[in-house]
Design a protein around this motif. Structure first.
Motif, PDB file in Angstrom:
ATOM      1  N   ALA A  63       0.816  -1.216   0.000  1.00 13.66           N
ATOM      2  CA  ALA A  63       0.000   0.000   0.000  1.00 13.66           C
ATOM      3  C   ALA A  63       0.848   1.263   0.000  1.00 13.66           C
ATOM      4  N   GLY A  64       2.097   1.175   0.446  1.00 12.04           N
ATOM      5  CA  GLY A  64       2.956   2.351   0.532  1.00 12.04           C
ATOM      6  C   GLY A  64       3.109   3.111  -0.778  1.00 12.04           C
ATOM      7  N   PRO A  65       3.375   2.439  -1.917  1.00 10.77           N
ATOM      8  CA  PRO A  65       3.501   3.171  -3.184  1.00 10.77           C
ATOM      9  C   PRO A  65       2.229   3.910  -3.584  1.00 10.77           C
ATOM     10  N   VAL A  66       1.055   3.379  -3.217  1.00 10.50           N
ATOM     11  CA  VAL A  66      -0.201   4.079  -3.515  1.00 10.50           C
ATOM     12  C   VAL A  66      -0.252   5.393  -2.745  1.00 10.50           C
ATOM     13  N   VAL A  67       0.170   5.347  -1.489  1.00  8.17           N
ATOM     14  CA  VAL A  67       0.220   6.563  -0.669  1.00  8.17           C
ATOM     15  C   VAL A  67       1.219   7.562  -1.253  1.00  8.17           C
ATOM     16  N   ASP A  68       2.381   7.071  -1.669  1.00  7.26           N
ATOM     17  CA  ASP A  68       3.403   7.953  -2.235  1.00  7.26           C
ATOM     18  C   ASP A  68       2.887   8.666  -3.480  1.00  7.26           C
ATOM     19  N   ARG A  69       2.231   7.905  -4.373  1.00  3.85           N
ATOM     20  CA  ARG A  69       1.698   8.523  -5.594  1.00  3.85           C
ATOM     21  C   ARG A  69       0.599   9.535  -5.280  1.00  3.85           C
ATOM     22  N   ALA A  70      -0.220   9.215  -4.279  1.00  6.49           N
ATOM     23  CA  ALA A  70      -1.276  10.154  -3.873  1.00  6.49           C
ATOM     24  C   ALA A  70      -0.667  11.456  -3.372  1.00  6.49           C
ATOM     25  N   LEU A  71       0.430  11.367  -2.654  1.00  8.67           N
ATOM     26  CA  LEU A  71       1.066  12.572  -2.128  1.00  8.67           C
ATOM     27  C   LEU A  71       1.608  13.448  -3.268  1.00  8.67           C
ATOM     28  N   GLY A  72       2.178  12.807  -4.289  1.00 14.82           N
ATOM     29  CA  GLY A  72       2.642  13.570  -5.438  1.00 14.82           C
ATOM     30  C   GLY A  72       1.501  14.295  -6.125  1.00 14.82           C
ATOM     31  N   ARG A  73       0.365  13.620  -6.287  1.00 13.42           N
ATOM     32  CA  ARG A  73      -0.804  14.263  -6.903  1.00 13.42           C
ATOM     33  C   ARG A  73      -1.293  15.437  -6.061  1.00 13.42           C
ATOM     34  N   LEU A  74      -1.229  15.310  -4.760  1.00 16.35           N
ATOM     35  CA  LEU A  74      -1.694  16.386  -3.890  1.00 16.35           C
ATOM     36  C   LEU A  74      -0.816  17.629  -4.025  1.00 16.35           C
ATOM     37  N   THR A  75       0.506  17.450  -4.121  1.00 17.55           N
ATOM     38  CA  THR A  75       1.375  18.624  -4.294  1.00 17.55           C
ATOM     39  C   THR A  75       1.098  19.291  -5.638  1.00 17.55           C
ATOM     40  N   ALA A  76       0.816  18.487  -6.672  1.00 15.09           N
ATOM     41  CA  ALA A  76       0.489  19.063  -7.980  1.00 15.09           C
ATOM     42  C   ALA A  76      -0.837  19.812  -7.924  1.00 15.09           C
ATOM     43  N   ALA A  77      -1.804  19.281  -7.166  1.00 21.37           N
ATOM     44  CA  ALA A  77      -3.123  19.901  -7.085  1.00 21.37           C
ATOM     45  C   ALA A  77      -3.092  21.231  -6.338  1.00 21.37           C
ATOM     46  N   VAL A  78      -2.106  21.418  -5.477  1.00 24.06           N
ATOM     47  CA  VAL A  78      -1.997  22.705  -4.777  1.00 24.06           C
ATOM     48  C   VAL A  78      -1.671  23.820  -5.770  1.00 24.06           C
ATOM     49  N   GLY A  79      -0.843  23.505  -6.772  1.00 23.54           N
ATOM     50  CA  GLY A  79      -0.470  24.511  -7.758  1.00 23.54           C
ATOM     51  C   GLY A  79       0.209  25.705  -7.112  1.00 23.54           C
ATOM     52  N   ARG A  80      -0.033  26.872  -7.643  1.00 31.52           N
ATOM     53  CA  ARG A  80       0.546  28.095  -7.094  1.00 31.52           C
ATOM     54  C   ARG A  80      -0.378  28.785  -6.102  1.00 31.52           C
ATOM     55  N   ASP A  81      -1.398  28.043  -5.653  1.00 36.81           N
ATOM     56  CA  ASP A  81      -2.310  28.602  -4.651  1.00 36.81           C
ATOM     57  C   ASP A  81      -1.740  28.532  -3.239  1.00 36.81           C
ATOM     58  N   GLY A  82      -0.633  27.824  -3.066  1.00 34.77           N
ATOM     59  CA  GLY A  82      -0.056  27.702  -1.737  1.00 34.77           C
ATOM     60  C   GLY A  82       1.376  27.216  -1.819  1.00 34.77           C
ATOM     61  N   VAL A  83       2.049  27.210  -0.682  1.00 36.98           N
ATOM     62  CA  VAL A  83       3.416  26.701  -0.562  1.00 36.98           C
ATOM     63  C   VAL A  83       3.352  25.343   0.117  1.00 36.98           C
ATOM     64  N   PRO A  84       3.636  24.251  -0.611  1.00 35.14           N
ATOM     65  CA  PRO A  84       3.566  22.922  -0.011  1.00 35.14           C
ATOM     66  C   PRO A  84       4.923  22.493   0.542  1.00 35.14           C
ATOM     67  N   ALA A  85       4.884  21.624   1.536  1.00 35.49           N
ATOM     68  CA  ALA A  85       6.100  21.020   2.089  1.00 35.49           C
ATOM     69  C   ALA A  85       5.746  19.616   2.559  1.00 35.49           C
ATOM     70  N   LEU A  86       6.445  18.629   2.035  1.00 35.27           N
ATOM     71  CA  LEU A  86       6.194  17.247   2.448  1.00 35.27           C
ATOM     72  C   LEU A  86       6.532  17.075   3.927  1.00 35.27           C
ATOM     73  N   LEU A  87       5.691  16.320   4.622  1.00 31.85           N
ATOM     74  CA  LEU A  87       5.885  16.058   6.044  1.00 31.85           C
ATOM     75  C   LEU A  87       6.494  14.676   6.248  1.00 31.85           C
ATOM     76  N   PRO A  88       7.207  14.465   7.341  1.00 33.70           N
ATOM     77  CA  PRO A  88       7.735  13.124   7.621  1.00 33.70           C
ATOM     78  C   PRO A  88       6.597  12.111   7.736  1.00 33.70           C
ATOM     79  N   ASP A  89       6.851  10.899   7.224  1.00 33.26           N
ATOM     80  CA  ASP A  89       5.819   9.871   7.317  1.00 33.26           C
ATOM     81  C   ASP A  89       5.618   9.443   8.763  1.00 33.26           C
ATOM     82  N   ARG A  90       4.429   8.944   9.044  1.00 36.93           N
ATOM     83  CA  ARG A  90       4.074   8.501  10.394  1.00 36.93           C
ATOM     84  C   ARG A  90       3.500   7.090  10.316  1.00 36.93           C
ATOM     85  N   ILE A  91       4.078   6.179  11.079  1.00 42.49           N
ATOM     86  CA  ILE A  91       3.610   4.787  11.114  1.00 42.49           C
ATOM     87  C   ILE A  91       3.140   4.475  12.526  1.00 42.49           C
ATOM     88  N   GLU A  92       1.858   4.151  12.646  1.00 39.95           N
ATOM     89  CA  GLU A  92       1.273   3.781  13.936  1.00 39.95           C
ATOM     90  C   GLU A  92       1.141   2.263  13.982  1.00 39.95           C
TER      91      GLU A  92
END
Length: 287
Positions: A63-92
């Protein structure tokens, strides 16, 4: 005395012979107990030896690669409407998959700083830019706007306010078998690392090692964030001073004594927290 049995009466049961009803009850109890033991044994064996048969049982490394790809899409979806910064992953760890096995949950996120305070508008724009099959939408939850989407493979995407002018977008696996474990994607972030290190040096405080985070972009390439932190630094020094000339051709979203954010050749976010300065230098996925 006659041995004949009077009509309408059952023959007497000898003291050493159990009644027929009791015999049937004993057999029923014994059969039920045997079935319960057999069922428990089969369940134990299936959980430990059978391969996954439903998507919810796919392991964390799957499932990890699905999460990684989703995160890439989210940074693209922000566009120039905001300043994005990836956060450290969290495993519970320690969540329950079955009564016999525990698992773990992976969450990855991206923090976004926007120019104003209209969090709902940013979440709606992000939702509109996500793939149609994600069925993304924004609704109210406890009076706050909340983005929800389905990235596939039972990976949940959410977006919520993290304070005035701040949003956190996350992708989560839910509870999964650990399998081989999650391996975060690697990337060459030399330019981002150098920029973060240079900024830390200009603030006059030695920092710890630079942390690099990455996520694959939908059209190829990789989103990269380099995160660093000073050991201190002058309290009155303007954060923008660490980025001379960065505003040329760039979009400055925030510029205060406590926070600085811009979109230029990099997406830069700097903030003062507990007497230290934290900086994140990001190359996001293209919109």
């Amino acid at each position: 005395m006659s041995e004949a049995v009077q009509a309408g009466y059952a023959p007497p049961t000898r003291p050493d012979q159990p009644a027929p009803g009791r015999r049937r009850l004993r057999w029923l109890v014994a059969a039920t107990a045997a079935w319960a033991v057999l069922l428990a044994g089969l369940t134990w064996w299936s959980v430990r030896h059978d391969p996954p048969t439903v998507k919810e049982q796919r392991s964390l490394d799957q499932a990890g690669p699905v999460v990684d790809r989703a995160l890439g899409r989210l940074t693209a979806a922000v566009g120039r409407d905001g300043v994005p910064a990836l956060l450290p992953d969290r495993i519970e760890r320690g969540c329950r998959i079955t009564p016999l096995d525990d698992g773990a949950e992976l969450e990855r996120g991206v923090a976004v700083v926007l120019a104003g305070d209209d969090v709902r508008q940013l979440l709606q724009r992000v939702a509109d830019r996500l793939p149609p099959d994600w069925r993304a939408g924004v609704s109210a939850f406890d009076g706050e706007p909340r983005l929800r989407a389905d990235a596939g493979e039972f990976v949940t995407v959410e977006g919520r306010s993290a304070g005035p002018g701040r949003v956190v977008l996350t992708a989560t696996t839910g509870c999964r078998p650990v399998g081989a474990g999650y391996q975060p994607p690697a990337a060459d972030a030399a330019a981002e690392t150098a920029e973060a290190g240079r900024a830390v040096g200009r603030w006059g405080g030695a920092g710890g090692p630079v942390q690099v985070l990455a996520a694959p972009c939908p059209g190829g390439g990789t989103a990269r964030t380099a995160r660093a932190e000073t050991a201190g630094g002058p309290a009155g020094s303007p954060l923008a001073a660490a980025f001379p000339g960065a505003a040329d051709g760039s979009l400055v979203l925030r510029d205060s004594a406590e926070e600085y954010a811009l979109r230029g050749s990099f997406a830069v976010l700097a903030e003062r927290v507990d007497g230290r300065v934290r900086v994140a230098v990001t190359s996001p996925c293209p919109a």
